[in-house]
Write a protein that holds these residues in place. Structure first.
Motif, PDB file in Angstrom:
ATOM      1  N   SER A 104     -29.343-110.176 -27.709  1.00 32.26           N
ATOM      2  CA  SER A 104     -29.750-111.248 -28.735  1.00 32.26           C
ATOM      3  C   SER A 104     -31.218-110.940 -29.384  1.00 32.26           C
ATOM      4  O   SER A 104     -31.579-111.499 -30.142  1.00 32.26           O
ATOM      5  N   ILE A 105     -31.784-109.993 -28.629  1.00 31.15           N
ATOM      6  CA  ILE A 105     -33.203-109.447 -29.225  1.00 31.15           C
ATOM      7  C   ILE A 105     -33.035-107.829 -29.368  1.00 31.15           C
ATOM      8  O   ILE A 105     -34.182-107.255 -29.352  1.00 31.15           O
ATOM      9  N   ALA A 106     -31.882-107.503 -29.769  1.00 35.52           N
ATOM     10  CA  ALA A 106     -31.833-106.031 -30.125  1.00 35.52           C
ATOM     11  C   ALA A 106     -31.992-105.055 -29.275  1.00 35.52           C
ATOM     12  O   ALA A 106     -32.585-104.137 -29.496  1.00 35.52           O
ATOM     13  N   PHE A 107     -31.865-105.355 -27.793  1.00 37.10           N
ATOM     14  CA  PHE A 107     -31.729-104.379 -26.661  1.00 37.10           C
ATOM     15  C   PHE A 107     -30.658-104.308 -25.764  1.00 37.10           C
ATOM     16  O   PHE A 107     -29.959-105.252 -25.535  1.00 37.10           O
ATOM     17  N   SER A 108     -30.247-102.967 -25.951  1.00 34.68           N
ATOM     18  CA  SER A 108     -29.155-102.671 -25.156  1.00 34.68           C
ATOM     19  C   SER A 108     -29.144-101.994 -23.618  1.00 34.68           C
ATOM     20  O   SER A 108     -30.111-101.113 -23.619  1.00 34.68           O
ATOM     21  N   THR A 109     -28.485-102.405 -22.939  1.00 33.05           N
ATOM     22  CA  THR A 109     -28.346-101.631 -21.608  1.00 33.05           C
ATOM     23  C   THR A 109     -26.927-101.063 -21.226  1.00 33.05           C
ATOM     24  O   THR A 109     -26.550-100.914 -20.094  1.00 33.05           O
ATOM     25  N   LYS A 110     -26.232-100.573 -22.109  1.00 32.06           N
ATOM     26  CA  LYS A 110     -24.846-100.306 -22.066  1.00 32.06           C
ATOM     27  C   LYS A 110     -24.626 -99.241 -21.403  1.00 32.06           C
ATOM     28  O   LYS A 110     -23.602 -98.938 -20.696  1.00 32.06           O
ATOM     29  N   THR A 111     -25.675 -98.312 -21.182  1.00 28.12           N
ATOM     30  CA  THR A 111     -25.612 -97.075 -20.554  1.00 28.12           C
ATOM     31  C   THR A 111     -26.477 -96.944 -19.260  1.00 28.12           C
ATOM     32  O   THR A 111     -27.369 -97.460 -19.234  1.00 28.12           O
ATOM     33  N   GLU A 112     -26.091 -96.349 -18.074  1.00 31.97           N
ATOM     34  CA  GLU A 112     -26.657 -96.280 -17.247  1.00 31.97           C
ATOM     35  C   GLU A 112     -27.742 -94.899 -17.014  1.00 31.97           C
ATOM     36  O   GLU A 112     -27.510 -93.948 -17.477  1.00 31.97           O
ATOM     37  N   PRO A 113     -28.958 -95.499 -16.886  1.00 28.48           N
ATOM     38  CA  PRO A 113     -30.090 -94.340 -16.736  1.00 28.48           C
ATOM     39  C   PRO A 113     -29.681 -93.255 -15.840  1.00 28.48           C
ATOM     40  O   PRO A 113     -29.228 -93.492 -14.734  1.00 28.48           O
ATOM     41  N   GLU A 114     -30.210 -92.012 -16.132  1.00 21.08           N
ATOM     42  CA  GLU A 114     -30.218 -90.813 -15.302  1.00 21.08           C
ATOM     43  C   GLU A 114     -30.781 -91.284 -13.778  1.00 21.08           C
ATOM     44  O   GLU A 114     -30.330 -90.712 -12.855  1.00 21.08           O
ATOM     45  N   LEU A 115     -31.971 -92.013 -13.696  1.00 23.93           N
ATOM     46  CA  LEU A 115     -32.735 -92.157 -12.616  1.00 23.93           C
ATOM     47  C   LEU A 115     -31.598 -92.911 -11.707  1.00 23.93           C
ATOM     48  O   LEU A 115     -31.658 -92.678 -10.349  1.00 23.93           O
TER      49      LEU A 115
END
Length: 480
Positions: free
Chosen positions: A225-236
């Motif tokens: 809703s604030i234009a931020f995506s967490t759809k992919t898992e970071p490499e860390l």
């Protein structure tokens, strides 16, 4: 006619302003912590947290909180006012604001921030199951404004401190769906310290004590809703959750040890955990018209015990534990190196490698070298590390005169803990060993250190090999 045009233009402008305001309102999420952990109302101004996305696309938290003057009284703060504070564990015991980002798989990120600028970042995979702890935020440290300590606190009038935190994307788990926040402070009643635990979303009646990790208390958050995506898992996260935890990291040194200078060259220390070793790759890229006048004695490939005494162009990493035992690795553009095991700052043993360093040709001030560091060389229970690049002395190629204005001694953990008398803090930032060495391996004294301690200390001075890092990583109360 002109009046009609003016009215139409005015209406259009007002509509545009309202549209912009509406868009702005949709670009942040605002929360207020108004209750204690059990739902009881607080008796002071609420802690406010605003979540937004900055111009670079990073998630940002703005915090406003009442100051109670109960931060860690024994905190080892960086003395230089222009240097940011460092990551520090166990600050939740005193006074902090916390934020938690959780996904449906039980992975979550916890941020802790104190009014004195100290902070902690923790990754969990499962309820209180620590994945990585006390992660540093190099180059993205929280900015805290707190004038309350200087002005004093009138008990009749509350004082507020503020902060802005930019969260590295790699700290957030994939598919964040839930959120909670907390505030902790202490009050002194008739000389007795009472800890207050406050929660954005309180726990239910079935919970008998404060627990900010209690999943059932979390509520939904929609970062899209604030234009931020967490759809992919970071490499860390992927590396940390893997069975072998072969974690790779790039550490870019951007400031001098005293924060007075910014680096013009790129200094990147790349670490890669492998089977039984840590691979360190130092890469220095510089296009400035200077040269490093390295003595001839330090231009030969191989070990040289004078490298640390003559700190010309060189790179260093140090890993230390709470007992004052350290592993220090230094190298220069010619493949000269010094690997030392130290106890309380004194060299107890220098290590000779079986093979020379893997270095690229030294051109101007650009160079790169790679070395593999055996896990056996790490002291038990590493808790701190430091990285240093000596870019000094420099000489102008035309005049062959020294140019101190362009010289820099950069560190990954800037500032000194002992004041101006000490140039560089070689111990550095607090962090956990899993970034650099296998946790289980590092929980016991290695054969190299066991032999060294037997030779140089009494039997009673040798650490208990059964001690585990769980001692320093134990959960305590609501904050951790």
């Amino acid at each position: 006619m002109y009046l009609s045009v003016f009215i139409i233009a005015l209406i259009s402008t007002l509509c545009q302003k309202n549209l912009v305001k509406a868009q702005d309102d949709n670009q942040h999420l605002t929360y207020s912590i108004k209750t204690e952990w059990n739902g009881e109302p607080i008796k002071h101004q609420p802690t406010n947290i605003t979540i937004s996305v900055n111009s670079e696309g990073s998630l940002t938290l703005d915090i406003e909180a009442t100051f109670f003057n109960t931060t860690n009284p024994n905190a080892e703060l960086v003395n230089e006012a222009h240097c940011p504070q460092r990551p520090t564990d166990h600050i939740y015991i005193y006074e902090v604001v916390e934020a938690f980002f959780l996904n449906d798989a039980g992975d979550y990120y916890q941020l802790e921030l104190a009014p004195n600028g100290q902070y902690s970042n923790h990754l969990f995979s499962g309820y209180r199951d620590r994945l990585l702890f006390t992660l540093p935020m190099f180059g993205m440290e929280p900015v805290v404004e707190n004038n309350c300590e200087n002005s004093g606190i009138d008990k009749e009038e509350e004082c507020v401190w503020t902060a802005r935190v930019t969260i590295p994307r790699e700290f957030l788990p994939k598919d964040v769906t839930k959120f909670n926040a907390a505030a902790i402070h202490n009050e002194f009643v008739e000389g007795e310290r009472i800890t207050r635990y406050e929660a954005l979303y309180p726990t239910g009646e079935d919970v008998i004590e404060a627990d900010f990790h209690y999943f059932e208390a979390f509520q939904e958050i929609d970062l899209t809703s604030i234009a931020f995506s967490t759809k992919t898992e970071p490499e860390l996260w992927t590396q940390a959750k893997s069975e072998d935890q072969f974690i790779t990291r790039d550490f870019k040194l951007t400031r001098s040890f005293d924060c007075l200078k910014e680096k013009s060259e790129d200094s990147i220390f790349h670490t890669e955990r492998g089977e039984g070793h840590l691979k360190l790759n130092v890469s220095i890229i510089n296009k400035s018209p200077f040269k490093a006048n390295i003595p001839e004695a330090l231009q030969a490939s191989g070990t040289n015990e004078e490298l640390f005494n003559d700190l010309y162009e060189s790179a260093w990493v140090t890993f230390s534990n709470a007992r004052g035992q350290s592993l220090r690795v230094g190298l220069n553009p010619y493949g000269t190196y010094q690997i030392s095991l130290l106890s309380n700052g004194e060299i107890r043993k220098n290590i000779v490698l079986d093979e020379p360093l893997d270095c690229k040709p030294f051109e101007q001030l650009s160079w790169a070298c790679q070395v593999e560091i055996s896990n056996d060389l790490f002291p038990m229970n590493v808790t701190q590390f430091q990285m240093v690049h000596y870019h000094t002395p420099l000489f102008n190629e035309t005049t062959n005169e020294r140019d101190p204005e362009n010289e820099i001694i950069a560190t990954i953990c800037p500032g000194t803990l002992e004041g101006a008398e000490r140039e560089i803090d070689w111990v550095g930032c607090e962090t956990e060993n899993r970034l650099f060495v296998d946790d289980k391996t590092n929980a016991v004294v290695s054969q190299v250190w066991a032999e060294l301690l037997t030779e140089t200390t009494t039997v009673t001075d040798i650490p208990d090999t059964t001690e585990s890092t769980e001692t320093s990583q134990s959960s305590d109360g609501a904050g951790n």
